[in-house]
Design an enzyme around this catalytic site. Structure first.
Site, short mmCIF file in Angstrom:
data_model
loop_
_atom_site.label_atom_id
_atom_site.label_comp_id
_atom_site.label_asym_id
_atom_site.label_seq_id
_atom_site.Cartn_x
_atom_site.Cartn_y
_atom_site.Cartn_z
N CYS A 119 -3.11 40.16 17.91
CA CYS A 119 -1.73 39.73 17.65
C CYS A 119 -1.02 39.26 18.92
O CYS A 119 0.12 38.78 18.86
CB CYS A 119 -0.91 40.87 17.05
SG CYS A 119 -1.60 41.65 15.59
N HIS A 127 3.66 44.76 13.96
CA HIS A 127 2.88 44.03 12.96
C HIS A 127 2.32 45.02 11.97
O HIS A 127 1.51 45.89 12.33
CB HIS A 127 1.76 43.23 13.61
CG HIS A 127 0.85 42.57 12.60
ND1 HIS A 127 1.32 41.91 11.49
CD2 HIS A 127 -0.51 42.48 12.56
CE1 HIS A 127 0.30 41.44 10.79
NE2 HIS A 127 -0.83 41.78 11.42
N HIS A 152 0.50 45.96 8.14
CA HIS A 152 -0.32 45.56 7.00
C HIS A 152 0.09 46.33 5.75
O HIS A 152 -0.70 46.46 4.82
CB HIS A 152 -1.80 45.81 7.28
CG HIS A 152 -2.41 44.81 8.21
ND1 HIS A 152 -3.79 44.71 8.39
CD2 HIS A 152 -1.87 43.86 9.00
CE1 HIS A 152 -4.05 43.75 9.26
NE2 HIS A 152 -2.90 43.23 9.66
N GLU A 162 21.46 47.84 -0.67
CA GLU A 162 22.05 48.58 0.44
C GLU A 162 21.25 48.45 1.72
O GLU A 162 21.81 48.31 2.81
CB GLU A 162 22.20 50.05 0.05
CG GLU A 162 22.82 50.93 1.12
CD GLU A 162 24.28 50.63 1.40
OE1 GLU A 162 24.80 51.11 2.42
OE2 GLU A 162 24.91 49.91 0.59
N HIS A 185 -1.36 39.13 3.75
CA HIS A 185 -1.73 39.72 5.05
C HIS A 185 -0.77 40.84 5.46
O HIS A 185 -1.15 42.00 5.49
CB HIS A 185 -1.76 38.60 6.10
CG HIS A 185 -2.17 39.05 7.46
ND1 HIS A 185 -2.92 38.26 8.30
CD2 HIS A 185 -1.93 40.18 8.16
CE1 HIS A 185 -3.14 38.89 9.45
NE2 HIS A 185 -2.54 40.07 9.39
N ASP A 199 33.60 25.32 -1.19
CA ASP A 199 34.83 25.53 -0.42
C ASP A 199 35.76 26.40 -1.27
O ASP A 199 35.53 26.59 -2.48
CB ASP A 199 35.45 24.16 -0.13
CG ASP A 199 36.82 24.27 0.48
OD1 ASP A 199 36.98 25.03 1.44
OD2 ASP A 199 37.74 23.60 -0.03
N GLU A 234 39.82 26.76 -0.71
CA GLU A 234 41.15 26.17 -0.86
C GLU A 234 41.07 24.76 -1.45
O GLU A 234 40.46 23.87 -0.88
CB GLU A 234 41.84 26.14 0.50
CG GLU A 234 43.30 25.74 0.47
CD GLU A 234 43.93 25.80 1.85
OE1 GLU A 234 45.11 25.42 1.97
OE2 GLU A 234 43.24 26.21 2.81
N SER A 240 37.06 28.30 5.95
CA SER A 240 37.59 28.56 7.29
C SER A 240 38.12 29.99 7.39
O SER A 240 38.31 30.51 8.48
CB SER A 240 38.70 27.56 7.64
OG SER A 240 39.73 27.61 6.67
N LYS A 288 34.18 23.11 9.99
CA LYS A 288 33.81 22.56 8.69
C LYS A 288 33.78 21.04 8.67
O LYS A 288 33.30 20.43 7.72
CB LYS A 288 34.78 23.06 7.61
CG LYS A 288 34.68 24.56 7.34
CD LYS A 288 35.53 24.96 6.16
CE LYS A 288 34.95 24.43 4.86
NZ LYS A 288 35.78 24.79 3.69
#
Length: 524
Positions: free
Chosen positions: A115, A133, A135, A158, A208, A288, A290, A424, A457
């Protein structure tokens, strides 16, 4: 190899590559820690059969993190039986500085983990402090549920809160790369995934396992545990016929083909409404607020006045609270910048020792000027969100959305379309609005929230960042709905599909603006 930094040892100077430093207490403790964690991970089923691996940087405050020594577990050994002296010690660039001695037959000759090249990518690209890593069977099976999926997605759980940069309402997205015969051959695909998903702290390898990194070994371990919990939850929900990737985890009601989601009843869904035709459902919809989901008047005539009228009361009541101290720190920084640039309405904020009332008076003056100028800045939005939260909690505020919004959200949810908000206003303010509307709590239909921390934005790069965060195959998989022409133009430049919302009270659009328009979400 670049020269390693010197560190103080017993009052003198030693190089980190010296034998004395390689035998230092910091290195010894990290060796012991890795062997302890490998035994723990073996008991969890993450590194059985000699699989899996772990690497940790040797923490030393006198050395920059990017130059700290790296310890790695060896390859092809019984992880639960490893001893501290079995670890490899590498320089910050991956050169082996110390290797374990061979053990008697039938042990294999020592070999640094396969690895290694992948671990180095996490260190180099994410400034990680540790990489794990695993498995673990959960991390393998979740990649097999949909063999065409390029991502694992889950929301409203949660344990998502244990993943860096994510909260309960956010959608957690983990890229999936294809497995190869040899581990080192995964290096390029892992690096591409890290680059393509800037928020991720993990990459799944199909059939994997998973690579997880964190700022420290504690952070990497915590996140690994949360990831495995979420994978296990997804597998169990799948067995129950429930969709783990939607907010309410209701029955699976859609068929996934690759990365695009179609209605189960008609995969050639067509909608011809108003002045446009949609042949394929979007994969994600970004809304969006507003003038799109909510009347402009609600923001300008209810929310802004409430924040302005209650800022002094709120600051006085919460002045010493950690959250408010953070808000004040942000405002101080913003006001200092405004003063340097000659912004209208900016007044100096005295130091704390000038007294609470003096500080609050200056803060109120600046906040009122920012609200009057409709500033789209994080410092203001954070404070406003906290003030509005108090208003919602005291039943002094109620969020308003157009009548068609809850119906459309429910419809899109049933079709498996992920819906996000980009405003925003702060993410807190967005959650408060949709969690306390005139139609009840609508957050169960929403998969995530974006605010100006991803960018302005009216700038295309903001929408490119959202596309990267959502992990779509191409930006056009996202439909953005807004009432602002400049925002529509920026999103289109970034490659998103765009519709302009026409609502009562919205501003006029340029002639021949070229965008499709709707008067109701039910037209989508």
């Amino acid at each position: 190899m670049a020269e390693a930094p010197a560190v103080a040892v017993n009052g003198g100077k030693l190089e980190t590559t010296s034998q004395a430093y390689l035998e230092s207490q910091a290195v010894k403790e990290t060796r012991a820690l890795i062997s302890e964690l490998c035994r723990h991970f073996y008991n969890l089923g993450w590194v059985s059969g000699t699989g899996g691996s772990i690497t940790i940087k040797v923490h030393d405050d006198s050395i920059p993190k990017s130059l700290q020594l790296i310890l790695m577990s060896p390859s092809g050994v019984q992880k639960e039986r490893m001893e501290p002296e079995d670890m490899y010690v590498l320089s910050h660039d991956g050169s082996v500085l110390s290797a374990p001695s061979p053990k008697p037959y039938p042990h294999k000759p020592p070999k640094c983990t396969d690895c290694g090249p992948l671990f180095m990518k996490a260190y180099q690209m994410r400034d990680a402090g540790a990489v794990i890593h695993s498995h673990g069977i959960e991390s393998c099976l979740v990649t097999m549920i949909n063999p065409l999926a390029k991502e694992f997605r889950i929301t409203h759980m949660e344990m998502i809160k244990g993943i860096k940069g994510h909260g309960y309402y956010d959608e957690l997205v983990i890229p999936i790369v294809e497995n190869t015969a040899y581990e080192y051959e995964l290096t390029e695909s892992l690096a591409k995934a890290i680059e393509a998903y800037p928020k991720t702290t993990a990459v799944l390898v199909r059939n994997h396992g998973i690579y997880v990194w964190g700022d420290s070994w504690i952070n990497a371990k915590t996140q690994s545990e949360c990831y495995h919990y979420l994978f296990d939850a997804a597998l169990k929900l799948h067995q129950m016929g429930l969709d783990w990737s939607t907010p309410d985890h209701g029955p699976i009601q859609s068929v996934r083909s690759g990365q695009r989601i179609y209605s189960e009843s008609d995969v050639s869904v067509k909608a011809k409404k108003a002045n446009w035709e949609l042949n394929l459902l979007p994969r994600c919809i970004v809304l969006d607020i507003e003038g799109t989901t909510t009347p402009i008047s609600f923001v300008s005539e209810v929310l802004f006045p409430y924040a302005r009228d209650n800022v002094r009361r709120y600051l006085s009541a919460t002045y010493d609270a950690p959250e408010t101290r953070d808000d004040i720190k942000l405002l101080r920084s913003q006001v200092q910048s405004d003063l340097e640039q000659g912004a209208a309405g900016a007044v100096p904020i005295p130091p704390d020792d000038a007294g609470k009332e003096e500080v609050i008076t200056a803060l109120v003056a600046n906040v009122e000027a920012m609200i009057k100028a409709d500033r789209k800045i994080t410092a203001l939005k954070e404070l406003q969100g906290h003030i509005w939260r108090t208003g919602y909690e005291n039943n002094e505020l109620k969020g308003i959305v157009f009548d068609d919004v809850p119906k459309a959200l429910e419809k899109w949810h049933d079709l498996g379309i992920k819906v996000y908000i980009y405003s925003s206003g702060s993410r807190l303010a967005q959650r408060l609005l949709f969690g306390n509307t005139n139609f009840g709590d609508l957050r169960k239909y929403l998969s995530g929230f974006f605010d100006t921390t991803v960018g302005n934005k009216r700038e295309a790069r903001s929408y490119a960042e959202i596309s990267a965060s959502l992990g779509v195959d191409k930006p056009s998989d996202i439909l953005f709905v807004t009432d602002v022409y400049q925002e529509a133009t920026a999103a289109k430049e970034a490659g998103l599909e765009v519709i302009i919302s026409i609502r009562p009270g919205n501003g006029s659009l340029p002639e021949n603006h070229g965008f499709k328009t709707i008067n109701s979400f039910l037209e989508i």
